[in-house]
Design a protein around this motif. Structure first.
Motif, PDB file in Angstrom:
ATOM      1  N   PRO A   1     -68.265  50.960  20.114  1.00 16.02           N
ATOM      2  CA  PRO A   1     -69.118  50.640  21.262  1.00 16.02           C
ATOM      3  C   PRO A   1     -70.593  50.687  20.882  1.00 16.02           C
ATOM      4  CG  PRO A   1     -67.418  52.242  21.870  1.00 16.02           C
ATOM      5  CD  PRO A   1     -67.374  52.113  20.380  1.00 16.02           C
ATOM      6  N   ALA A   2     -71.386  49.887  21.580  1.00 17.97           N
ATOM      7  CA  ALA A   2     -72.822  49.867  21.316  1.00 17.97           C
ATOM      8  C   ALA A   2     -73.442  51.244  21.508  1.00 17.97           C
ATOM      9  CB  ALA A   2     -73.494  48.847  22.228  1.00 17.97           C
ATOM     10  N   ALA A   3     -72.921  52.023  22.459  1.00 20.54           N
ATOM     11  CA  ALA A   3     -73.453  53.363  22.705  1.00 20.54           C
ATOM     12  C   ALA A   3     -73.260  54.282  21.502  1.00 20.54           C
ATOM     13  CB  ALA A   3     -72.784  53.976  23.935  1.00 20.54           C
ATOM     14  N   GLU A   4     -72.309  53.942  20.638  1.00 13.06           N
ATOM     15  CA  GLU A   4     -72.075  54.721  19.415  1.00 13.06           C
ATOM     16  C   GLU A   4     -72.705  54.052  18.198  1.00 13.06           C
ATOM     17  OE1 GLU A   4     -67.906  55.405  19.027  1.00 13.06           O
ATOM     18  OE2 GLU A   4     -67.680  56.149  21.089  1.00 13.06           O
ATOM     19  N   GLY A   5     -73.549  53.074  18.436  1.00 15.78           N
ATOM     20  CA  GLY A   5     -74.221  52.393  17.349  1.00 15.78           C
ATOM     21  C   GLY A   5     -73.602  51.084  16.938  1.00 15.78           C
ATOM     22  N   GLY A   6     -72.426  50.758  17.509  1.00 15.57           N
ATOM     23  CA  GLY A   6     -71.763  49.509  17.176  1.00 15.57           C
ATOM     24  C   GLY A   6     -71.269  49.478  15.739  1.00 15.57           C
ATOM     25  N   SER A   7     -70.686  48.361  15.371  1.00 20.54           N
ATOM     26  CA  SER A   7     -70.211  48.155  14.001  1.00 20.54           C
ATOM     27  C   SER A   7     -70.972  46.989  13.393  1.00 20.54           C
ATOM     28  CB  SER A   7     -68.711  47.849  13.989  1.00 20.54           C
ATOM     29  OG  SER A   7     -67.951  48.965  14.409  1.00 20.54           O
ATOM     30  N   ARG A   8     -70.943  46.922  12.068  1.00 26.82           N
ATOM     31  CA  ARG A   8     -71.587  45.807  11.379  1.00 26.82           C
ATOM     32  C   ARG A   8     -70.814  45.482  10.112  1.00 26.82           C
ATOM     33  NH1 ARG A   8     -76.116  47.331  12.583  1.00 26.82           N
ATOM     34  NH2 ARG A   8     -77.187  45.463  11.799  1.00 26.82           N
TER      35      ARG A   8
ATOM     36  N   GLY B   1     -76.909  41.606  25.732  1.00 25.14           N
ATOM     37  CA  GLY B   1     -77.543  42.078  24.515  1.00 25.14           C
ATOM     38  C   GLY B   1     -77.034  41.453  23.234  1.00 25.14           C
ATOM     39  N   VAL B   2     -76.506  40.241  23.313  1.00 22.20           N
ATOM     40  CA  VAL B   2     -76.038  39.543  22.109  1.00 22.20           C
ATOM     41  C   VAL B   2     -77.147  38.593  21.668  1.00 22.20           C
ATOM     42  CG1 VAL B   2     -74.284  38.046  21.100  1.00 22.20           C
ATOM     43  CG2 VAL B   2     -73.644  39.741  22.848  1.00 22.20           C
ATOM     44  N   THR B   3     -77.562  38.700  20.418  1.00 23.00           N
ATOM     45  CA  THR B   3     -78.685  37.903  19.930  1.00 23.00           C
ATOM     46  C   THR B   3     -78.334  37.261  18.592  1.00 23.00           C
ATOM     47  OG1 THR B   3     -79.699  39.802  18.810  1.00 23.00           O
ATOM     48  CG2 THR B   3     -80.358  39.401  21.085  1.00 23.00           C
ATOM     49  N   GLY B   4     -78.937  36.084  18.369  1.00 18.70           N
ATOM     50  CA  GLY B   4     -78.807  35.416  17.086  1.00 18.70           C
ATOM     51  C   GLY B   4     -77.378  35.162  16.653  1.00 18.70           C
ATOM     52  N   SER B   5     -76.480  34.906  17.597  1.00 21.95           N
ATOM     53  CA  SER B   5     -75.057  34.762  17.292  1.00 21.95           C
ATOM     54  C   SER B   5     -74.563  33.389  17.721  1.00 21.95           C
ATOM     55  CB  SER B   5     -74.260  35.869  17.978  1.00 21.95           C
ATOM     56  OG  SER B   5     -74.634  37.146  17.473  1.00 21.95           O
ATOM     57  N   SER B   6     -73.367  33.018  17.229  1.00 25.52           N
ATOM     58  CA  SER B   6     -72.915  31.656  17.477  1.00 25.52           C
ATOM     59  C   SER B   6     -71.395  31.564  17.523  1.00 25.52           C
ATOM     60  CB  SER B   6     -73.442  30.715  16.386  1.00 25.52           C
ATOM     61  OG  SER B   6     -72.915  31.075  15.120  1.00 25.52           O
ATOM     62  N   VAL B   7     -70.931  30.511  18.230  1.00 30.07           N
ATOM     63  CA  VAL B   7     -69.541  30.074  18.185  1.00 30.07           C
ATOM     64  C   VAL B   7     -69.566  28.604  17.784  1.00 30.07           C
ATOM     65  CG1 VAL B   7     -67.389  29.764  19.454  1.00 30.07           C
ATOM     66  CG2 VAL B   7     -68.899  31.687  20.028  1.00 30.07           C
TER      67      VAL B   7
ATOM     68  N   ASP C   1     -69.844  43.397  23.918  1.00 27.88           N
ATOM     69  CA  ASP C   1     -70.832  44.158  24.674  1.00 27.88           C
ATOM     70  C   ASP C   1     -71.877  44.661  23.705  1.00 27.88           C
ATOM     71  OD1 ASP C   1     -69.916  44.285  27.501  1.00 27.88           O
ATOM     72  OD2 ASP C   1     -68.137  45.189  26.612  1.00 27.88           O
ATOM     73  N   GLY C   2     -73.078  44.075  23.770  1.00 28.50           N
ATOM     74  CA  GLY C   2     -74.139  44.477  22.865  1.00 28.50           C
ATOM     75  C   GLY C   2     -74.868  45.717  23.354  1.00 28.50           C
ATOM     76  N   PRO C   3     -75.992  46.040  22.688  1.00 28.60           N
ATOM     77  CA  PRO C   3     -76.702  45.142  21.783  1.00 28.60           C
ATOM     78  C   PRO C   3     -76.001  44.966  20.441  1.00 28.60           C
ATOM     79  CG  PRO C   3     -77.839  47.251  21.954  1.00 28.60           C
ATOM     80  CD  PRO C   3     -76.762  47.262  22.970  1.00 28.60           C
ATOM     81  N   MET C   4     -76.038  43.710  19.980  1.00 32.15           N
ATOM     82  CA  MET C   4     -75.500  43.331  18.677  1.00 32.15           C
ATOM     83  C   MET C   4     -76.167  42.025  18.277  1.00 32.15           C
ATOM     84  SD  MET C   4     -71.721  41.866  19.751  1.00 32.15           S
ATOM     85  CE  MET C   4     -71.669  40.488  18.583  1.00 32.15           C
ATOM     86  N   SER C   5     -76.107  41.689  16.988  1.00 32.23           N
ATOM     87  CA  SER C   5     -76.790  40.478  16.535  1.00 32.23           C
ATOM     88  C   SER C   5     -76.112  39.891  15.311  1.00 32.23           C
ATOM     89  CB  SER C   5     -78.266  40.779  16.211  1.00 32.23           C
ATOM     90  OG  SER C   5     -78.355  41.680  15.122  1.00 32.23           O
ATOM     91  N   ASN C   6     -76.374  38.597  15.116  1.00 31.93           N
ATOM     92  CA  ASN C   6     -75.995  37.900  13.895  1.00 31.93           C
ATOM     93  C   ASN C   6     -74.491  37.944  13.636  1.00 31.93           C
ATOM     94  OD1 ASN C   6     -76.454  36.363  11.560  1.00 31.93           O
ATOM     95  ND2 ASN C   6     -76.586  38.204  10.285  1.00 31.93           N
ATOM     96  N   THR C   7     -73.719  37.571  14.645  1.00 32.56           N
ATOM     97  CA  THR C   7     -72.274  37.428  14.460  1.00 32.56           C
ATOM     98  C   THR C   7     -71.910  35.954  14.588  1.00 32.56           C
ATOM     99  OG1 THR C   7     -71.623  39.653  15.058  1.00 32.56           O
ATOM    100  CG2 THR C   7     -70.042  37.919  15.518  1.00 32.56           C
TER     101      THR C   7
ATOM    102  N   GLY D   1     -63.193  42.847  20.296  1.00 30.10           N
ATOM    103  CA  GLY D   1     -64.071  43.462  21.281  1.00 30.10           C
ATOM    104  C   GLY D   1     -65.066  44.406  20.650  1.00 30.10           C
ATOM    105  N   GLY D   2     -65.810  45.107  21.541  1.00 34.58           N
ATOM    106  CA  GLY D   2     -66.820  46.053  21.090  1.00 34.58           C
ATOM    107  C   GLY D   2     -68.113  45.365  20.726  1.00 34.58           C
ATOM    108  N   ALA D   3     -68.874  45.973  19.816  1.00 28.44           N
ATOM    109  CA  ALA D   3     -70.154  45.441  19.341  1.00 28.44           C
ATOM    110  C   ALA D   3     -70.061  45.232  17.835  1.00 28.44           C
ATOM    111  CB  ALA D   3     -71.291  46.392  19.688  1.00 28.44           C
ATOM    112  N   LEU D   4     -70.283  43.997  17.396  1.00 26.71           N
ATOM    113  CA  LEU D   4     -70.231  43.647  15.980  1.00 26.71           C
ATOM    114  C   LEU D   4     -71.519  42.941  15.600  1.00 26.71           C
ATOM    115  CD1 LEU D   4     -66.630  42.099  15.691  1.00 26.71           C
ATOM    116  CD2 LEU D   4     -67.316  44.420  15.090  1.00 26.71           C
ATOM    117  N   SER D   5     -72.214  43.442  14.613  1.00 27.32           N
ATOM    118  CA  SER D   5     -73.418  42.791  14.099  1.00 27.32           C
ATOM    119  C   SER D   5     -73.196  42.374  12.651  1.00 27.32           C
ATOM    120  CB  SER D   5     -74.617  43.739  14.182  1.00 27.32           C
ATOM    121  OG  SER D   5     -74.982  43.985  15.520  1.00 27.32           O
ATOM    122  N   ASP D   6     -73.953  41.360  12.232  1.00 22.92           N
ATOM    123  CA  ASP D   6     -73.905  40.880  10.846  1.00 22.92           C
ATOM    124  C   ASP D   6     -72.462  40.657  10.408  1.00 22.92           C
ATOM    125  OD1 ASP D   6     -76.714  41.182  10.731  1.00 22.92           O
ATOM    126  OD2 ASP D   6     -76.475  43.304  10.248  1.00 22.92           O
ATOM    127  N   SER D   7     -71.697  39.978  11.250  1.00 26.89           N
ATOM    128  CA  SER D   7     -70.261  39.854  11.032  1.00 26.89           C
ATOM    129  C   SER D   7     -69.824  38.396  11.129  1.00 26.89           C
ATOM    130  CB  SER D   7     -69.496  40.703  12.050  1.00 26.89           C
ATOM    131  OG  SER D   7     -69.810  42.076  11.911  1.00 26.89           O
TER     132      SER D   7
END
Length: 662
Positions: A333-340, A415-421, A389-395, A366-372
């Motif tokens: 979860p983002a509250a725990e710093g998320g994953s990357r 809170g999702v930034t710089g990400s794409s589908v 559920d962010g904040p997260m970025s670059n997925t 699910g959860g928060a994934l950055s740089d993924s």
């Protein structure tokens, strides 16, 4: 309408009798040449748009059949309305539909519907498959289909109203405030009729081979509806040799034993030794979330590796409100710093979600994934394919197939930034196909590009709720069914304001512009909606094609209760083609303005610009201003400018001809 809701089987009969044209199936004759389509359209009409997929789509209504063609029909709660192209083929015992392979293939996907059980919960029934002398049996199920009643729906066809204090359009009343209380015929509002099944054939069959799908005698189903078949040449399994193979940690590739703990052990080992986790061919049972962080998990390919789980009731609700868990790969979860630095590829996720419980975290990813990165997955029967559920970025999500969801396929939720589908195929969602929802934290710099979204049964193909500098480009969206459009920008659901530039560029919609059942008016293929606040960002809709619109191509609207509070401004339409609109090119039901440049239209059923403004009807004209920047052909007349009131609340609909090359 009422006769469609007596039972699951009666609902089908009424769809044929009251809401859909029925054409007799042809007598079996010489095998026709295959007709390959994309979203039930000639591929030439959508060249360069939508996902590039490894399969070829063929609609059942174009194939050889001894069954009955149902449709076309765009009326909600009917089987044709949820079919691709709004048309399908109904089989009874002994009847078949035959597809001719357009290219070599060793695997097929069948989109179908069979009846529900009388008390809900679904049934199973066989479908006989023959190809070039090979015979197989596909087991169909309606256990993941057939929802009823009001949002968030029920699996019980005999359920009473879930919200008796809500407006019911069928009786034009609020039942809780109506004396005598109206009789709502059950089952009420049947929906979500279709599912799909994949099948590997025993060998590769050459182009020209006939694949026959037959409803066998004694199937246990009263009927089987075939919507389409996809055919594909599946390659050999991918092998990753130098890796943490989950088999070495106790995973069971037969699916008989739960492998969740083995996955955890493989992930822990791989992280210590900087290895990839490899999931070889097989079916692996996983009945809970696998937590991923700084790890790469690779399967043998989504036709070869399946990670499948049951939905499991929790002993007590989780802190997030979940009352179930199930198969899924989750970042922290983002509250725990998320994953990357998470990379998932080459496998299928198959869930067991049969009802919509919005608090449940039973999503594929699910959860928060950055740089993924997430690529090459196939996800079905989860609640949402991917919910972040962010904040997260670059997925980056790409080259993935998401089908048969209870809710969305993908949602960038806060809170999702710089990400794409990108290059992702979506079919048969129970809510928005692809969504960005800037709730409580702004989404920024995200892109949905070159995706295909077909047949969302509720809401929109692609929806953006708030956000900053968002791009929706090169997508193909077809056949939204109710309460939504092909493309949507909404100031609603508590979303933060639109900021910067929102771009809708080079998208194509087909058979969008649906009928809004609560408002009882037609929507647009693109729909801008100011409900919670003004929409005042720079919105640029350029190069879009709106094909075969049931009502309007473009709709800009505010809710009646706030029509004097909110407006929509800063919208620019350019280089747009409208081929067929049942009513108008533009329906304006809000204060504000928009510019139009090189917007060309043909086959428009009513007035080109239906300008109601905010319904003040004052001597100064409409509260909505149309700015003509030139080159607008086939719909916009000088006498409409800049704000002539042309309002027809419910103009008659003229069904447009099928779209054709411009």
């Amino acid at each position: 309408m009422e006769s469609r809701r007596r039972s699951a089987v009666v609902a089908m009969a009424a769809a044929l009798a009251a809401g859909a044209a029925v054409l007799p199936g042809p007598v079996a004759s010489a095998t026709p040449a295959p007709v390959v389509t994309r979203a039930a359209l000639d591929p030439a009409l959508v060249a360069g748009r939508g996902a590039q997929v490894p399969f070829l789509e063929q609609e059942a209504e174009n194939a050889r059949t001894t069954g009955t063609v149902i449709g076309p029909d765009r009326t909600a709660y009917t089987l044709p309305s949820e079919a691709s192209g709004r048309t399908a083929v109904r089989l009874t015992a002994g009847q078949y539909v035959e597809f001719t392979l357009p290219a070599a293939a060793n695997a097929i996907t069948v989109r179908y519907s069979i009846p529900d059980a009388p008390r809900g919960g679904g049934i199973r029934a066989p479908l006989a498959v023959s190809a070039g002398g090979e015979r197989k049996t596909m087991t169909l199920t309606s256990e993941y289909a057939w929802l009823y009643n009001q949002y968030p729906f029920s699996n019980d066809p005999q359920a009473d109203l879930l919200h008796p204090d809500w407006w019911i359009t069928e009786c034009a009343c609020v039942p809780a405030d109506t004396t005598p209380a109206p009789v709502i015929t059950k089952p009420f509002r049947p929906t979500k009729f279709y599912d799909e099944q994949r099948l590997k054939l025993g060998r590769t069959h050459k182009a020209g081979t006939v694949v026959r799908l037959t409803m066998p005698a004694g199937s246990g189903a009263a009927w089987t509806v075939i919507d389409l078949m996809d055919s594909e040449l599946v390659g050999k399994p991918r092998i990753v040799g130098w890796a943490a193979n989950v088999l070495l940690f106790g995973a069971d590739p037969t699916g008989r034993r739960d492998s969740a703990a083995a996955f955890d052990r493989a992930i822990a080992f791989a992280k210590r030794h900087r290895l990839t986790v490899y999931v070889p061919p097989g079916v692996f049972q996983v009945n809970r979330h696998i937590i991923v962080d700084k790890v790469t998990i690779a399967g043998a390919g989504n036709w070869h590796t399946t990670i499948k789980g049951r939905e499991v009731a929790l002993d007590k609700p989780a802190p997030d409100g979940s009352v179930h868990t199930g198969v899924g790969f989750y970042g922290k979860p983002a509250a725990e710093g998320g994953s990357r630095d998470v990379h998932l590829s080459g496998f299928a996720i198959e869930g067991d979600v049969r009802e919509r419980i919005d608090t449940d975290q039973v999503n594929g990813i699910g959860g928060a994934l950055s740089d993924s990165t997430i690529t090459g997955l196939h996800i079905r029967h989860t609640k949402v394919g991917m919910w972040f559920d962010g904040p997260m970025s670059n997925t980056r999500i790409s080259d993935t197939i998401i089908v048969d969801q209870i809710a969305d396929a993908v949602n960038f939720h806060r809170g999702v930034t710089g990400s794409s589908v990108t290059n992702t195929f979506v079919r048969n969602t129970g809510d928005d196909g692809l969504a960005m929802w800037a709730m409580s934290e702004q989404n920024s710099g995200n892109t949905f590009s070159r995706n295909t979204v077909q047949s969302p049964t509720l809401a929109n193909g692609i929806a953006v709720y708030g956000g900053e500098d968002i791009t929706v480009a090169g997508n193909l969206v077809a056949d939204p069914v109710r309460e939504g459009s092909g493309l949507h920008a909404g100031a609603r659901f508590g979303a933060l304001p639109f900021q910067g530039t929102l771009r809708f560029t080079d998208n194509t919609t087909a058979r969008a512009g649906t009928f809004e059942l609560n408002w009882r008016i037609g929507l647009g293929a693109i729909w801008l909606y100011a409900l919670d606040r003004d929409i005042a960002a720079d919105i640029r809709a350029t190069g879009n094609h709106f094909l075969d619109n049931g009502y309007n191509a473009i709709m800009m609207v505010s809710e009646w209760a706030v029509k004097d509070l909110y407006s929509i401004t800063g919208v620019h339409f350019k280089d747009t083609r409208v081929d067929g609109a049942g009513t108008s090119v533009l329906s304006a039901r809000v204060a504000g303005s928009a510019t139009f440049e090189n917007v060309d239209a043909r086959n428009v059923g009513a007035v080109g610009a239906n300008n109601c403004g905010s319904f003040g009807f004052g001597p100064a004209g409409s509260e909505f201003t149309v700015v003509d920047r030139g080159g607008n052909d086939g719909w916009l007349q000088p006498w409409m400018l800049p704000n002539t009131i042309t309002c027809d609340d419910r103009p008659p609909v003229v069904v447009p001809p099928a779209p054709s090359p411009w």
